[in-house]
Design an enzyme around this catalytic site. Structure first.
Site, PDB file in Angstrom:
ATOM      1  N   CYS A 195      -0.602  32.506  12.317  1.00 41.56           N
ATOM      2  CA  CYS A 195      -0.415  33.066  13.655  1.00 41.56           C
ATOM      3  C   CYS A 195      -0.009  32.021  14.685  1.00 41.56           C
ATOM      4  O   CYS A 195      -0.621  31.904  15.745  1.00 41.56           O
ATOM      5  CB  CYS A 195      -1.718  33.729  14.083  1.00 41.56           C
ATOM      6  SG  CYS A 195      -3.114  32.608  13.860  1.00 41.56           S
ATOM      7  N   GLY A 203       2.125   4.947  -0.537  1.00 47.38           N
ATOM      8  CA  GLY A 203       1.597   6.289  -0.756  1.00 47.38           C
ATOM      9  C   GLY A 203       2.741   7.212  -1.115  1.00 47.38           C
ATOM     10  O   GLY A 203       2.989   7.551  -2.273  1.00 47.38           O
ATOM     11  N   GLU A 233       0.833  -1.210   0.000  1.00 45.83           N
ATOM     12  CA  GLU A 233       0.000   0.000   0.000  1.00 45.83           C
ATOM     13  C   GLU A 233       0.863   1.253   0.000  1.00 45.83           C
ATOM     14  O   GLU A 233       0.862   2.012   0.972  1.00 45.83           O
ATOM     15  CB  GLU A 233      -0.883   0.021   1.246  1.00 45.83           C
ATOM     16  CG  GLU A 233      -1.876  -1.109   1.317  1.00 45.83           C
ATOM     17  CD  GLU A 233      -2.605  -1.179   2.652  1.00 45.83           C
ATOM     18  OE1 GLU A 233      -3.615  -1.877   2.717  1.00 45.83           O
ATOM     19  OE2 GLU A 233      -2.153  -0.538   3.620  1.00 45.83           O
TER      20      GLU A 233
HETATM   21  N1  LLP Z   1      -1.460   1.818   4.538  1.00 44.98           N
HETATM   22  C1  LLP Z   1      -1.924   2.222   5.729  1.00 44.98           C
HETATM   23  C2  LLP Z   1      -2.843   1.363   6.486  1.00 44.98           C
HETATM   24  C3  LLP Z   1      -1.534   3.474   6.247  1.00 44.98           C
HETATM   25  O1  LLP Z   1      -2.001   3.878   7.436  1.00 44.98           O
HETATM   26  C4  LLP Z   1      -0.658   4.292   5.493  1.00 44.98           C
HETATM   27  C5  LLP Z   1      -0.227   5.592   5.996  1.00 44.98           C
HETATM   28  C6  LLP Z   1      -0.201   3.821   4.241  1.00 44.98           C
HETATM   29  C7  LLP Z   1      -0.623   2.572   3.802  1.00 44.98           C
HETATM   30  C8  LLP Z   1       0.701   4.605   3.348  1.00 44.98           C
HETATM   31  O2  LLP Z   1       1.930   4.831   3.931  1.00 44.98           O
HETATM   32  P1  LLP Z   1       3.132   5.481   3.079  1.00 44.98           P
HETATM   33  O3  LLP Z   1       3.514   4.481   2.007  1.00 44.98           O
HETATM   34  O4  LLP Z   1       2.674   6.750   2.476  1.00 44.98           O
HETATM   35  O5  LLP Z   1       4.177   5.655   4.082  1.00 44.98           O
HETATM   36  N2  LLP Z   1       0.940  12.381   7.535  1.00 44.98           N
HETATM   37  C9  LLP Z   1       2.168  11.631   7.707  1.00 44.98           C
HETATM   38  C10 LLP Z   1       2.057  10.211   7.193  1.00 44.98           C
HETATM   39  C11 LLP Z   1       0.921   9.421   7.799  1.00 44.98           C
HETATM   40  C12 LLP Z   1       0.806   8.052   7.200  1.00 44.98           C
HETATM   41  C13 LLP Z   1      -0.445   7.378   7.645  1.00 44.98           C
HETATM   42  N3  LLP Z   1      -0.653   6.087   7.111  1.00 44.98           N
HETATM   43  C14 LLP Z   1       3.307  12.380   7.044  1.00 44.98           C
HETATM   44  O6  LLP Z   1       3.092  13.471   6.543  1.00 44.98           O
HETATM   45  O7  LLP Z   1       4.436  11.914   7.068  1.00 44.98           O
END
Ligand code: LLP
Length: 416
Positions: free
Chosen positions: A346, A278, A276
């Site tokens: 702010c 992102g 998964e």
């Molecule tokens: N699958 C699940 C169940 C997740 O909770 C997440 C991310 C992903 C896949 C994707 O993860 P990635 O491949 O993008 O690392 N806002 C934070 C990141 C929060 C990620 C939450 N879950 C930031 O800006 O670093």
């Protein structure tokens, strides 16, 4: 596994050259997000190719960036979707995904969300607790349906990432302890309204050491073997997302290496392997394009460069102390000077960088904040009644606006 080059080329760092960024800023104003379709395509193909002959699926983690243009792009590349709310499920459907392409995760799914997920017959509902399993079983039974269930396990593995985005320790709220998973799978097998389809794990995000991800994969594979021995058939193993990118421009984990480790750990299971991703697909493909609105310094004090973008457009530095490269689109000649790069909000935490060495900048200069393709627009807000910025997608030398800037009327449309 088919033969692959040892490392595929890293995706291009910038979605557009300086002249194009200037054109975009002149046309849509700043702040604006600019994403490069070519970099997203390259990143997707690299992950996909790394699986070789192993049966696999890439579930794009929509939370990283769920704008329609990006979701449609990854779908066209052959991706499936990981949705973390019913909003994301509905966006996936509008982008052309079918329910059988969508997995639905979330640590607190509401009854309404579960009901819709069952009605849609999604590829998998990733269940996070015994209570949720029970609610889902009853709800599906009431409708005469069979819910496709994957169980999210918590392997108690330290992802060695920022604590705010680590999810794989037993002190975290996510999933069920892996040592109770087999019993829960037996429960699933005993309920006619549930069908076990997979094991799900996700230990965190922006992970730069691949070992914890590999160990989580191995733990899932051991559980899958236990289930097989118990006669419980499943279809897929979903290893979640989490691979980090090099925000400092240095060395990032190699996505090919990451996938190969998963294939090495799990390829022998005979099950479909899912990930998964992102950030690793879209993070480096985007920049936040912004303009300097003020430069100020008093005797004996810090020098502040104030941008027209702030934590409303990119909250990662404020939330996680995250580092992002900040560069003038047209660097001026002159010595680098340490400055604090801040937004106009702010709050003192509305700071993108402290003591960052930048070439001289003047009011009106265009600046890019790199690696803003993931978790920037997606986490944006209307704080201070600031409008959501436009989004632009480049493809080769061409570009198009994929979201216009929000107007005050858009913002007020829900209010009376
Ligand atoms: N699958 C699940 C169940 C997740 O909770 C997440 C991310 C992903 C896949 C994707 O993860 P990635 O491949 O993008 O690392 N806002 C934070 C990141 C929060 C990620 C939450 N879950 C930031 O800006 O670093």
């Amino acid at each position: 596994m088919s033969a692959l080059p040892p490392t595929a080329a890293a995706p291009a760092a910038s979605p557009a050259d300086a002249a194009t960024l200037e054109q975009i800023a002149a046309s849509v104003g700043t702040p604006a997000y600019v994403y490069g379709a070519d970099a997203i395509t390259a990143a997707y193909r690299q992950l996909d190719a790394a699986f070789g002959d192993a049966p696999h699926a890439i579930h794009y983690a929509m939370k990283a960036n769920s704008s329609l243009a990006i979701v449609r792009l990854v779908r066209a590349l052959g991706s499936a979707a990981d949705a973390n709310s019913m909003g994301e499920v509905e966006v996936a459907l509008r982008c052309g995904f079918t329910p059988s392409d969508i997995v639905f995760t979330g640590v607190g799914k509401s009854a309404v969300e579960l009901e819709r997920a069952v009605a849609l017959d999604l590829l998998a509902i990733n269940v996070e607790s015994p209570g949720e399993l029970e609610r889902l079983a009853r709800l599906a039974a009431d409708r005469g349906a069979v819910a496709r269930v994957a169980l999210r396990v918590n392997p108690d593995i330290d992802a060695q990432s920022h604590p705010h985005i680590s999810t794989g320790l037993k002190s975290n709220k996510f999933g069920v302890p892996i040592d109770v998973a087999a019993a829960l799978f037996r429960e699933i097998a005993s309920r006619p309204s549930l069908k076990a389809v997979g094991i799900h794990v996700h230990i965190g995000s922006q992970i730069t050491a691949l070992d914890p991800l590999e160990r989580a994969a191995e733990a899932v594979v051991r559980l899958a073997a236990e289930l097989r021995d118990a006669g419980i058939a499943i279809e897929h193993l979903d290893f979640g997302g989490g691979v980090g990118i090099a925000y400092d421009g240095g060395v990032a984990p190699d996505p090919t290496d990451y996938v190969r480790r998963i294939v090495r750990a799990a390829g022998g299971s005979g099950l479909k392997l899912a990930i998964e991703p992102g950030r690793v697909l879209v993070g480096a493909a985007g920049v936040l394009l912004t303009r300097v609105v003020d430069v100020k310094q008093f005797a004996g004090a810090r020098r502040f460069v104030v941008l027209d973008a702030g934590m409303t457009e990119l909250m990662r530095p404020a939330l996680y102390g995250a580092f992002h490269r900040i560069e003038p689109v047209r660097p001026r000649a002159g010595a680098l000077v340490p400055v604090d790069v801040v937004g106009p909000i702010c709050e003192s935490t509305d700071t993108f960088a402290r003591d960052r060495a930048l070439p001289p900048v003047e009011v009106g200069d265009l600046i890019v904040i790199r690696d803003s393709g993931a978790y920037a627009a997606a986490m944006g807000s209307n704080y201070l009644r600031r409008p959501l910025p436009p989004e632009v997608l480049t493809e080769g030398p061409a570009w198009r606006v994929t979201r216009r800037r929000q107007t005050l009327d858009d913002m007020l449309a829900l209010e009376s």
